[in-house]
Design a protein around this motif. Sequence first.
Motif, PDB file in Angstrom:
ATOM      1  N   ALA A   1       3.944  -6.991  -7.833  1.00 33.81           N
ATOM      2  CA  ALA A   1       3.223  -6.143  -6.875  1.00 33.81           C
ATOM      3  C   ALA A   1       4.173  -5.219  -6.127  1.00 33.81           C
ATOM      4  O   ALA A   1       3.778  -4.173  -5.633  1.00 33.81           O
ATOM      5  CB  ALA A   1       2.451  -7.000  -5.884  1.00 33.81           C
ATOM      6  N   ASN A   2       5.465  -5.583  -6.033  1.00 32.23           N
ATOM      7  CA  ASN A   2       6.418  -4.759  -5.312  1.00 32.23           C
ATOM      8  C   ASN A   2       6.813  -3.507  -6.080  1.00 32.23           C
ATOM      9  O   ASN A   2       7.563  -2.670  -5.593  1.00 32.23           O
ATOM     10  CB  ASN A   2       7.685  -5.567  -4.995  1.00 32.23           C
ATOM     11  CG  ASN A   2       7.413  -6.673  -4.011  1.00 32.23           C
ATOM     12  OD1 ASN A   2       6.573  -6.523  -3.126  1.00 32.23           O
ATOM     13  ND2 ASN A   2       8.097  -7.794  -4.156  1.00 32.23           N
ATOM     14  N   GLN A   3       6.310  -3.376  -7.310  1.00 37.32           N
ATOM     15  CA  GLN A   3       6.628  -2.209  -8.114  1.00 37.32           C
ATOM     16  C   GLN A   3       5.646  -1.072  -7.864  1.00 37.32           C
ATOM     17  O   GLN A   3       5.605  -0.123  -8.630  1.00 37.32           O
ATOM     18  CB  GLN A   3       6.598  -2.566  -9.607  1.00 37.32           C
ATOM     19  CG  GLN A   3       7.738  -3.474 -10.033  1.00 37.32           C
ATOM     20  CD  GLN A   3       7.621  -3.840 -11.489  1.00 37.32           C
ATOM     21  OE1 GLN A   3       6.628  -4.434 -11.916  1.00 37.32           O
ATOM     22  NE2 GLN A   3       8.608  -3.500 -12.267  1.00 37.32           N
ATOM     23  N   ALA A   4       4.888  -1.135  -6.810  1.00 37.08           N
ATOM     24  CA  ALA A   4       3.893  -0.090  -6.531  1.00 37.08           C
ATOM     25  C   ALA A   4       4.570   1.263  -6.394  1.00 37.08           C
ATOM     26  O   ALA A   4       5.657   1.376  -5.834  1.00 37.08           O
ATOM     27  CB  ALA A   4       3.143  -0.418  -5.247  1.00 37.08           C
TER      28      ALA A   4
ATOM     29  N   TYR B   1       2.462   1.099 -11.265  1.00 28.42           N
ATOM     30  CA  TYR B   1       3.899   1.319 -11.401  1.00 28.42           C
ATOM     31  C   TYR B   1       4.169   2.360 -12.489  1.00 28.42           C
ATOM     32  O   TYR B   1       3.358   2.544 -13.417  1.00 28.42           O
ATOM     33  CB  TYR B   1       4.615   0.007 -11.736  1.00 28.42           C
ATOM     34  CG  TYR B   1       4.118  -0.655 -12.993  1.00 28.42           C
ATOM     35  CD1 TYR B   1       4.706  -0.380 -14.230  1.00 28.42           C
ATOM     36  CD2 TYR B   1       3.047  -1.546 -12.957  1.00 28.42           C
ATOM     37  CE1 TYR B   1       4.238  -0.986 -15.397  1.00 28.42           C
ATOM     38  CE2 TYR B   1       2.582  -2.153 -14.118  1.00 28.42           C
ATOM     39  CZ  TYR B   1       3.185  -1.869 -15.326  1.00 28.42           C
ATOM     40  OH  TYR B   1       2.705  -2.462 -16.469  1.00 28.42           O
TER      41      TYR B   1
ATOM     42  N   THR C   1      -0.750   7.546  -7.215  1.00 32.26           N
ATOM     43  CA  THR C   1      -1.548   6.471  -6.627  1.00 32.26           C
ATOM     44  C   THR C   1      -2.809   6.340  -7.464  1.00 32.26           C
ATOM     45  O   THR C   1      -3.199   7.279  -8.168  1.00 32.26           O
ATOM     46  CB  THR C   1      -1.940   6.776  -5.167  1.00 32.26           C
ATOM     47  OG1 THR C   1      -2.754   7.946  -5.133  1.00 32.26           O
ATOM     48  CG2 THR C   1      -0.701   6.981  -4.299  1.00 32.26           C
TER      49      THR C   1
ATOM     50  N   TYR D   1      -4.382  -2.563  -5.197  1.00 34.56           N
ATOM     51  CA  TYR D   1      -4.331  -1.515  -6.216  1.00 34.56           C
ATOM     52  C   TYR D   1      -2.927  -0.979  -6.477  1.00 34.56           C
ATOM     53  O   TYR D   1      -2.709   0.233  -6.542  1.00 34.56           O
ATOM     54  CB  TYR D   1      -5.274  -0.373  -5.852  1.00 34.56           C
ATOM     55  CG  TYR D   1      -6.676  -0.820  -5.525  1.00 34.56           C
ATOM     56  CD1 TYR D   1      -7.498  -1.366  -6.498  1.00 34.56           C
ATOM     57  CD2 TYR D   1      -7.163  -0.708  -4.225  1.00 34.56           C
ATOM     58  CE1 TYR D   1      -8.788  -1.783  -6.198  1.00 34.56           C
ATOM     59  CE2 TYR D   1      -8.451  -1.124  -3.916  1.00 34.56           C
ATOM     60  CZ  TYR D   1      -9.260  -1.669  -4.903  1.00 34.56           C
ATOM     61  OH  TYR D   1     -10.531  -2.084  -4.590  1.00 34.56           O
ATOM     62  N   HIS D   2      -1.971  -1.877  -6.654  1.00 33.51           N
ATOM     63  CA  HIS D   2      -0.612  -1.454  -6.980  1.00 33.51           C
ATOM     64  C   HIS D   2      -0.534  -0.994  -8.427  1.00 33.51           C
ATOM     65  O   HIS D   2      -1.078  -1.637  -9.331  1.00 33.51           O
ATOM     66  CB  HIS D   2       0.375  -2.616  -6.779  1.00 33.51           C
ATOM     67  CG  HIS D   2       0.602  -2.981  -5.339  1.00 33.51           C
ATOM     68  ND1 HIS D   2       1.025  -2.073  -4.401  1.00 33.51           N
ATOM     69  CD2 HIS D   2       0.476  -4.165  -4.693  1.00 33.51           C
ATOM     70  CE1 HIS D   2       1.152  -2.680  -3.235  1.00 33.51           C
ATOM     71  NE2 HIS D   2       0.811  -3.943  -3.380  1.00 33.51           N
TER      72      HIS D   2
ATOM     73  N   LYS E   1      -6.923  -5.588  -5.648  1.00 33.15           N
ATOM     74  CA  LYS E   1      -6.466  -5.024  -4.380  1.00 33.15           C
ATOM     75  C   LYS E   1      -5.085  -5.598  -4.065  1.00 33.15           C
ATOM     76  O   LYS E   1      -4.824  -6.757  -4.380  1.00 33.15           O
ATOM     77  CB  LYS E   1      -7.453  -5.385  -3.261  1.00 33.15           C
ATOM     78  CG  LYS E   1      -8.818  -4.754  -3.420  1.00 33.15           C
ATOM     79  CD  LYS E   1      -9.735  -5.224  -2.318  1.00 33.15           C
ATOM     80  CE  LYS E   1     -11.138  -4.664  -2.513  1.00 33.15           C
ATOM     81  NZ  LYS E   1     -12.059  -5.141  -1.471  1.00 33.15           N
TER      82      LYS E   1
ATOM     83  N   ASP F   1       3.245   4.029  -4.739  1.00 34.91           N
ATOM     84  CA  ASP F   1       3.051   4.364  -3.328  1.00 34.91           C
ATOM     85  C   ASP F   1       2.324   3.208  -2.665  1.00 34.91           C
ATOM     86  O   ASP F   1       1.357   2.710  -3.220  1.00 34.91           O
ATOM     87  CB  ASP F   1       2.195   5.626  -3.168  1.00 34.91           C
ATOM     88  CG  ASP F   1       2.995   6.885  -3.434  1.00 34.91           C
ATOM     89  OD1 ASP F   1       4.237   6.803  -3.370  1.00 34.91           O
ATOM     90  OD2 ASP F   1       2.385   7.924  -3.712  1.00 34.91           O
ATOM     91  N   ARG F   2       2.771   2.815  -1.493  1.00 32.94           N
ATOM     92  CA  ARG F   2       2.044   1.788  -0.765  1.00 32.94           C
ATOM     93  C   ARG F   2       0.750   2.395  -0.254  1.00 32.94           C
ATOM     94  O   ARG F   2       0.772   3.310   0.555  1.00 32.94           O
ATOM     95  CB  ARG F   2       2.880   1.267   0.402  1.00 32.94           C
ATOM     96  CG  ARG F   2       2.185   0.140   1.174  1.00 32.94           C
ATOM     97  CD  ARG F   2       3.085  -0.385   2.254  1.00 32.94           C
ATOM     98  NE  ARG F   2       4.272  -0.984   1.696  1.00 32.94           N
ATOM     99  CZ  ARG F   2       4.325  -2.230   1.246  1.00 32.94           C
ATOM    100  NH1 ARG F   2       3.248  -2.991   1.266  1.00 32.94           N
ATOM    101  NH2 ARG F   2       5.434  -2.721   0.748  1.00 32.94           N
ATOM    102  N   PRO F   3      -0.409   1.925  -0.721  1.00 36.15           N
ATOM    103  CA  PRO F   3      -1.666   2.560  -0.311  1.00 36.15           C
ATOM    104  C   PRO F   3      -1.979   2.296   1.142  1.00 36.15           C
ATOM    105  O   PRO F   3      -1.708   1.227   1.664  1.00 36.15           O
ATOM    106  CB  PRO F   3      -2.701   1.899  -1.229  1.00 36.15           C
ATOM    107  CG  PRO F   3      -2.099   0.573  -1.582  1.00 36.15           C
ATOM    108  CD  PRO F   3      -0.610   0.786  -1.624  1.00 36.15           C
TER     109      PRO F   3
END
Length: 276
Positions: free
Chosen positions: A119-122, A89, A61, A86-87, A84, A124-126
């Motif tokens: 953005a879906n490549q994060a 990968y 993260t 903050y993703h 924000k 961990d979802r913060p």
Amino acid sequence: MSRIAHWTIATTTALSIIVIGGCAQRTTPAPVIELYQGKDYRDFEADSWTQKTYQVKKGDTLFAIAWQTGNDYRDLARWNNIPKPYHIYPGQQLTVRKNANAAPSATAKNTGQTSKINANQAVDRPQKQAYGDEKSSTKTTADSNAASDFPSRVSRWQWPANGALLNRFSLQEQGNKGIDISGKSGDPIVAAADGKVVYTGNALRGYGNLVIIKHSETFLSAYAHNKDIKVSEQQWVKAGQVIASMGRSGTESVKLHFEVRYKGKSVDPLRYLPRQ
């Protein structure tokens, strides 16, 4: 003059010649121990975080990377144009050391958007609280931009809590990266030195409710397993100021886990804290 006196004078003269000769033959300067508040820290300074970039790994993260490299996560987001929430990968290359000569990024000023990043490549979802509330997060970035905000050295350290020392720092890879201090639920926890609160939340696994304070451009301290947090992000605090109350969040017993980081590297807090 007695034989013993002659022998003493001769021996003293010979030793003096040996010492003087040894100094005359030295080709390098005499060793000088650089002290920080009376403690030698050269042994870990050489191993501190010096890389300018970091490649994101699975499970990372932005906050964890900031803590590992000795940064404020807001600075990492700004330096790398990460908006924000903050993703990041896996494989992403992040700048983790500020380039003082670099001009401000137009992208960061205008949109803060990264280029062609889903953005879906994060990793961990913060969690929302991992980055403070919107009010504290939107506080002027000029505060973290100004190097003059922080002193070059920490003026003094003090113990963050009253209690017995439960566990010490360990150099082992999986060892304790700080010290643990006992206490009762609700006991006050104070800032170990002057500084700015750069993080409050519980996004770092194993730390529970956590407070991180930046004391200088090279030193951070962390206070984990709190019951309640009494300060907010971007707040300046003084040594001895209450910042939290002791608890057991993220652990099985009531205690304070306290860490100090120098240039991103975990160091033994007992090197700095006054002897009890």
